[in-house]
Design a protein around this motif. Structure first.
Motif, PDB file in Angstrom:
ATOM      1  N   ARG A 427      42.475  46.986  36.543  1.00 41.88           N
ATOM      2  CA  ARG A 427      43.500  48.033  36.548  1.00 41.88           C
ATOM      3  C   ARG A 427      44.644  47.661  35.622  1.00 41.88           C
ATOM      4  O   ARG A 427      45.169  48.514  34.904  1.00 41.88           O
ATOM      5  CB  ARG A 427      44.014  48.267  37.974  1.00 41.88           C
ATOM      6  CG  ARG A 427      42.979  48.815  38.926  1.00 41.88           C
ATOM      7  CD  ARG A 427      43.616  49.498  40.117  1.00 41.88           C
ATOM      8  NE  ARG A 427      44.501  48.624  40.855  1.00 41.88           N
ATOM      9  CZ  ARG A 427      44.138  47.856  41.877  1.00 41.88           C
ATOM     10  NH1 ARG A 427      42.853  47.841  42.250  1.00 41.88           N
ATOM     11  NH2 ARG A 427      45.000  47.104  42.515  1.00 41.88           N
ATOM     12  N   ASP A 430      43.530  48.157  32.076  1.00 43.24           N
ATOM     13  CA  ASP A 430      43.210  49.538  31.728  1.00 43.24           C
ATOM     14  C   ASP A 430      41.787  49.653  31.176  1.00 43.24           C
ATOM     15  O   ASP A 430      41.556  50.159  30.077  1.00 43.24           O
ATOM     16  CB  ASP A 430      44.222  50.065  30.707  1.00 43.24           C
ATOM     17  CG  ASP A 430      44.140  51.594  30.587  1.00 43.24           C
ATOM     18  OD1 ASP A 430      43.599  52.224  31.502  1.00 43.24           O
ATOM     19  OD2 ASP A 430      44.618  52.118  29.565  1.00 43.24           O
ATOM     20  N   THR A 464      41.481  51.079  43.487  1.00 41.13           N
ATOM     21  CA  THR A 464      40.785  51.254  42.213  1.00 41.13           C
ATOM     22  C   THR A 464      40.200  52.651  42.097  1.00 41.13           C
ATOM     23  O   THR A 464      40.253  53.275  41.027  1.00 41.13           O
ATOM     24  CB  THR A 464      39.680  50.194  42.078  1.00 41.13           C
ATOM     25  OG1 THR A 464      40.251  48.895  42.216  1.00 41.13           O
ATOM     26  CG2 THR A 464      39.006  50.284  40.725  1.00 41.13           C
ATOM     27  N   TRP A 467      42.992  54.961  41.321  1.00 41.69           N
ATOM     28  CA  TRP A 467      43.409  54.757  39.934  1.00 41.69           C
ATOM     29  C   TRP A 467      42.460  55.444  38.962  1.00 41.69           C
ATOM     30  O   TRP A 467      42.888  56.044  37.974  1.00 41.69           O
ATOM     31  CB  TRP A 467      43.473  53.255  39.662  1.00 41.69           C
ATOM     32  CG  TRP A 467      43.787  52.905  38.240  1.00 41.69           C
ATOM     33  CD1 TRP A 467      44.991  52.949  37.619  1.00 41.69           C
ATOM     34  CD2 TRP A 467      42.846  52.464  37.258  1.00 41.69           C
ATOM     35  NE1 TRP A 467      44.879  52.560  36.315  1.00 41.69           N
ATOM     36  CE2 TRP A 467      43.562  52.251  36.061  1.00 41.69           C
ATOM     37  CE3 TRP A 467      41.483  52.225  37.276  1.00 41.69           C
ATOM     38  CZ2 TRP A 467      42.949  51.816  34.893  1.00 41.69           C
ATOM     39  CZ3 TRP A 467      40.872  51.772  36.118  1.00 41.69           C
ATOM     40  CH2 TRP A 467      41.593  51.576  34.949  1.00 41.69           C
ATOM     41  N   HIS A 471      43.507  58.356  36.346  1.00 42.84           N
ATOM     42  CA  HIS A 471      43.642  57.489  35.178  1.00 42.84           C
ATOM     43  C   HIS A 471      43.775  58.303  33.899  1.00 42.84           C
ATOM     44  O   HIS A 471      43.037  59.268  33.676  1.00 42.84           O
ATOM     45  CB  HIS A 471      42.431  56.559  35.073  1.00 42.84           C
ATOM     46  CG  HIS A 471      42.403  55.768  33.802  1.00 42.84           C
ATOM     47  ND1 HIS A 471      41.617  56.112  32.735  1.00 42.84           N
ATOM     48  CD2 HIS A 471      43.085  54.667  33.431  1.00 42.84           C
ATOM     49  CE1 HIS A 471      41.792  55.244  31.766  1.00 42.84           C
ATOM     50  NE2 HIS A 471      42.687  54.359  32.159  1.00 42.84           N
TER      51      HIS A 471
END
Length: 539
Positions: A427, A430, A464, A467, A471
């Motif tokens: 994370r 990226d 996660t 995210w 994202h």
């Protein structure tokens, strides 16, 4: 010339075609020149005791390549062995003659052709004591070795077998180690134009140092190497005669209980010597004719053997058994199933499980004993449990350091912590692709770790996933995409802009930004054409 013309001939005999005086030609030009000056009258021959044609050879001196012997033109020779070790069976006869002379004993060394050439073996016999030592050069199948051993033992009081590199069959090695405690080996070392023999005793757990033949002794019980203590001091002939008269050493009928005890003792002895016996080998070591036990009844006998173990954690001794090909016998699966360790679905599962159990048996019964590895678990589907299979290495990159390996065979807590750290790292870096991969990894780990270690991993997995749903790739991540992915993203953004331009808000925004009044509107000026800076007059 045919046959050996394509290979360098490095050995020959001196004086005549039937000579046994061997030589290795010096390979360097200066060495060969000195050799010629010292021995100007030597003649060299492709000797019959080397398996050669018997014709004369010439020594060729070269400055730009290896010196070697060569046949005269128009000579036909089919000699197969021409390297530096092709005359070792002649060199050993010289060493044996010097050894016997130093001990003031009459002995005779004879070369033997066992089917592949005159250097297959060398027999050394003493005159008065009728003792026999065979030096084995070529590889001999185990059955042929046993037949030869039985035949030679009837003719002598002691028999010792010394094996060269690669000449001992694995089953022969096991039999000798179980009977005597070690295997006698020999090798040669080149010293000038000759080679000399060295010997040592190799055991399953200990081997002696290499020593020259002069350091060995011929005792009333046979050939002895310094540092080697034989397990049995009786002669080989008496052992073989007893085996022939009573193949399994059976002294009378045995009850099933006695059979189970002797079989267990034989398996424990094999584990102590770090060997895997065949069923035929058990016949010899257990002192009972195990070959009379039908294959259908062997599993039941082994089950009774295993039920006499000290506890449930003791290794399964039946896993030591092997076939002639080295694989576990099929009836070992029945033993595993009867003891409720599972039913192996395939031969590969059975072999892997028995390998681990063999390691455990060697550890527990070895001298000295050591901590045994964990037993492999077999699932209901007949496959090995996931947490017992060696896991692949997974690499997670950290922001503040180099790549870190999520280790193999990690403990449950360590595996959970490593995957959780990896999810946090992807994370921060990226990298959605890695995030998806580590999520799949985390799901597999989550299924096989205790409940008390799952909380942290579940929290990181949920973070996660959230995210990934929200994202937006950073410019760095966008730059790392492939050309096809960038093209797809650009097309998707263009379609969204086109749809937005049909609305009033879209047209209003476009008018404010001045869009549509020139294709180069908003473009960066070329270098030197920036109108915002005042022009300088030339002076």
């Amino acid at each position: 010339m045919t046959g050996s013309d394509s290979r360098l001939v490095q050995t020959a005999v001196i004086g005549g075609r039937n000579s046994g005086r061997a030589i290795i030609l010096p390979t360097g030009a200066d060495e060969l020149a000195r050799w010629r000056r010292r021995h100007p009258n030597y003649t060299y021959w492709c000797g019959t005791q080397l398996g050669g044609c018997g014709h004369e050879l010439s020594d060729r001196l070269y400055r730009d390549k290896v010196c070697h012997f060569a046949h005269h033109p128009h000579t036909s020779c089919h000699r197969t062995a021409t390297g530096a070790n092709s005359a070792d069976h002649l060199f050993i006869k010289d060493d044996l003659a010097a050894w016997a002379g130093g001990r003031k004993e009459k002995g005779q060394a004879t070369s033997r052709n066992l089917g592949s050439g005159p250097g297959d073996a060398v027999d050394y016999r003493t005159g008065q004591a009728k003792q026999h030592v065979r030096f084995q050069f070529s590889r001999l199948p185990h059955t042929e070795w046993r037949e030869a051993r039985a035949r030679l033992s009837r003719e002598t009081s002691t028999l010792d077998w010394v094996f060269g590199p690669g000449s001992a069959h694995s089953e022969t090695m096991e039999e000798l180690c179980e009977e005597i405690g070690y295997l006698l080996r020999f090798r040669f070392e080149t010293q000038g134009a000759t080679r000399h023999i060295s010997l040592r005793a190799e055991g399953t757990r200990h081997s002696t140092e290499w020593v020259p033949l002069a350091a060995c002794a011929m005792t009333p019980d046979g050939l002895r190497v310094p540092g080697a203590v034989p397990r049995r001091l009786h002669s080989a002939s008496r052992a073989v005669v007893q085996e022939e008269s009573n193949p399994a050493g059976v002294q009378g009928p045995r009850s099933r209980g006695e059979l189970v005890l002797v079989l267990r003792e034989a398996l424990v002895s094999a584990a102590r010597n770090r060997s895997r016996p065949t069923w035929q080998t058990l016949t010899r070591t257990a002192g009972v004719d195990m070959l009379r036990v039908p294959a259908a009844e062997r599993a039941g006998l082994l089950i009774d053997v295993e039920r006499r173990r000290a506890d449930e954690g003791s290794p399964l001794l039946s896993a030591l058994l092997r076939t002639e090909d080295g694989d576990p016998p099929p009836y070992v699966s029945e033993v595993i199933a009867a003891l409720r360790y599972g039913v192996p679905a395939t031969t590969a599962v059975l072999k892997r499980w028995c390998q681990r159990e063999t390691e455990r048996a060697f550890a527990v019964h070895g001298v000295p004993p050591r901590t045994a590895p964990l037993r492999l678990l077999i699932n209901a589907d007949g496959k090995l449990a996931m947490h017992e299979v060696e896991r692949r290495q997974v690499v997670a990159r950290r922001v503040d350091g180099p790549a870190r390996q999520v280790g193999r065979q990690s403990k449950p807590r360590e595996a959970s912590a490593e995957i959780a750290a990896a999810l946090r790292a992807v994370r921060r870096l990226d990298t959605p692709r890695r995030a998806e991969g580590f999520l799949r990894r985390a799901e597999a780990v989550l299924a096989r770790i205790p409940e008390r270690y799952r909380a942290e991993l579940r929290e990181e997995m949920e973070a996660t996933r959230q995210w990934l749903r929200t994202h937006k790739p950073s410019p760095r991540a966008q730059a790392g995409k492939t050309r096809q992915e960038r093209a797809q993203a650009t097309a998707k953004a263009g379609s969204k802009a086109k749809a937005a331009s049909g609305t009033g808000a879209g047209r209003k925004t476009q008018a404010k930004s001045g869009g549509g009044k020139g294709r180069l509107k908003g473009a960066r000026p070329l270098p030197g054409l920036d109108r915002s800076q005042p022009k300088r007059r030339a002076t």
